[in-house]
Scaffold this motif. Structure first.
Motif, PDB file in Angstrom:
ATOM      1  N   GLN A   1      -3.742 -20.916 -13.519  1.00  0.00           N
ATOM      2  CA  GLN A   1      -2.755 -20.445 -14.494  1.00  0.00           C
ATOM      3  C   GLN A   1      -3.113 -20.900 -15.904  1.00  0.00           C
ATOM      4  OE1 GLN A   1       1.294 -21.228 -13.378  1.00  0.00           O
ATOM      5  NE2 GLN A   1       2.149 -20.225 -15.175  1.00  0.00           N
ATOM      6  N   GLN A   2      -3.549 -22.145 -16.024  1.00  0.00           N
ATOM      7  CA  GLN A   2      -3.979 -22.645 -17.334  1.00  0.00           C
ATOM      8  C   GLN A   2      -5.186 -21.865 -17.843  1.00  0.00           C
ATOM      9  OE1 GLN A   2      -4.471 -26.939 -16.469  1.00  0.00           O
ATOM     10  NE2 GLN A   2      -3.145 -27.313 -18.221  1.00  0.00           N
TER      11      GLN A   2
ATOM     12  N   HIS B   1      -3.898 -25.149 -23.345  1.00  0.00           N
ATOM     13  CA  HIS B   1      -4.119 -24.823 -21.928  1.00  0.00           C
ATOM     14  C   HIS B   1      -5.042 -25.831 -21.240  1.00  0.00           C
ATOM     15  CE1 HIS B   1      -2.033 -21.036 -22.588  1.00  0.00           C
ATOM     16  NE2 HIS B   1      -2.742 -20.905 -23.695  1.00  0.00           N
TER      17      HIS B   1
ATOM     18  N   THR C   1      -6.302 -18.766 -17.046  1.00  0.00           N
ATOM     19  CA  THR C   1      -5.995 -17.389 -17.454  1.00  0.00           C
ATOM     20  C   THR C   1      -5.144 -17.379 -18.727  1.00  0.00           C
ATOM     21  OG1 THR C   1      -4.100 -17.342 -15.928  1.00  0.00           O
ATOM     22  CG2 THR C   1      -6.190 -16.447 -15.122  1.00  0.00           C
ATOM     23  N   GLY C   2      -4.301 -18.387 -18.892  1.00  0.00           N
ATOM     24  CA  GLY C   2      -3.522 -18.484 -20.121  1.00  0.00           C
ATOM     25  C   GLY C   2      -4.412 -18.705 -21.330  1.00  0.00           C
TER      26      GLY C   2
END
Length: 245
Positions: free
Chosen positions: A216-217, A119, A219-220
């Motif tokens: 997004q990265q 990520h 939270t991933g």
């Protein structure tokens, strides 16, 4: 076809609920292990263990799961677990500390390093981000059903030996010197307070916002870390932008 879709939807919800319940049990098991290891496996002489056992009962956690976690702390069964803290940088240079409980350091280190790599982050060396955090005793008291305003709560916290109080709509959060946590906790319990949380946490000194294009990265990364069975907690010196919360 509609019947199949309905079954599929119900099954999907059930799987999601089972996964959520499993994560709750997992976290309680780790907490049971940690407090039993620190204060002994007997709830009569370990108030923090009693608190975690109460949480387990409230979550309908099976008794055998509770016993297994406490047995691990006592060394029953042969497996030896140890706590390890990993430090790293998430997307956008965000600082993270990962607390793990493992019986296989190589497996855990490899999995956590891979999560950061997947990520857009990187695992750092010891001390690389820990200076951005303070180690504090952390107590949470829920306000629901509690007839106490902020001034009254602050007075009790100071009398108990706490360092600071933060007030939210639904809870009071109390910070202490880590060495004074047990003393403050016991004092508040003697005053009749029911504690929702009592633990040592890493509190960020400053919090930076995750860049919008990295949300997004980020939270991933958190999802992958929290899905790891060895991870106990993830401490963040970062926050999401308001539009992403």
């Amino acid at each position: 076809m509609s019947g199949h879709s309905k079954w599929h939807n119900i099954q999907g919800r059930k799987n999601a609920q089972d996964k959520k319940r499993g994560k709750i049990f997992q976290k309680i098991s780790r907490n049971l292990y940690t407090v039993a290891k620190a204060g002994g496996p007997e709830p009569e002489s370990n108030p923090q263990l009693r608190l975690e056992m109460d949480k387990a009962r409230a979550a309908n956690m099976p008794k055998e799961n509770v016993k297994r976690a406490i047995d691990k702390a006592s060394g029953i069964g042969g497996a030896k677990f140890e706590q390890i803290t990993y430090e790293g940088y998430g997307p956008g240079g965000t600082a993270l500390m990962v607390l793990a409980l493992t019986d296989n350091k190589n497996r855990t280190a490899s999995a956590i390093r891979a999560a950061f790599s997947h990520h857009g982050g990187s695992l750092g060396t010891t001390g690389s981000v820990s200076y951005l955090f303070d180690r504090k005793g952390y107590i949470v008291i829920l306000r629901k059903g509690l007839d106490k305003d902020e001034d009254g709560m602050l007075e009790d916290v100071l009398e108990a030996g706490g360092d600071d109080l933060k007030t939210f709509d639904d809870r009071f959060v109390i910070f202490t010197d880590p060495k004074e946590l047990a003393k403050v906790r016991n004092s508040l319990q003697k005053k009749g307070y029911k504690l929702d949380t009592s633990e040592i946490k890493m509190i960020p000194k400053t919090v930076t916002e995750v860049p919008s294009d990295k949300v997004q990265q980020y939270t991933g990364l958190l999802d992958e870390l929290n899905e790891n069975d060895d991870v106990q907690d993830v401490y963040e010196a970062a926050k999401l932008p308001k539009h992403a919360e």
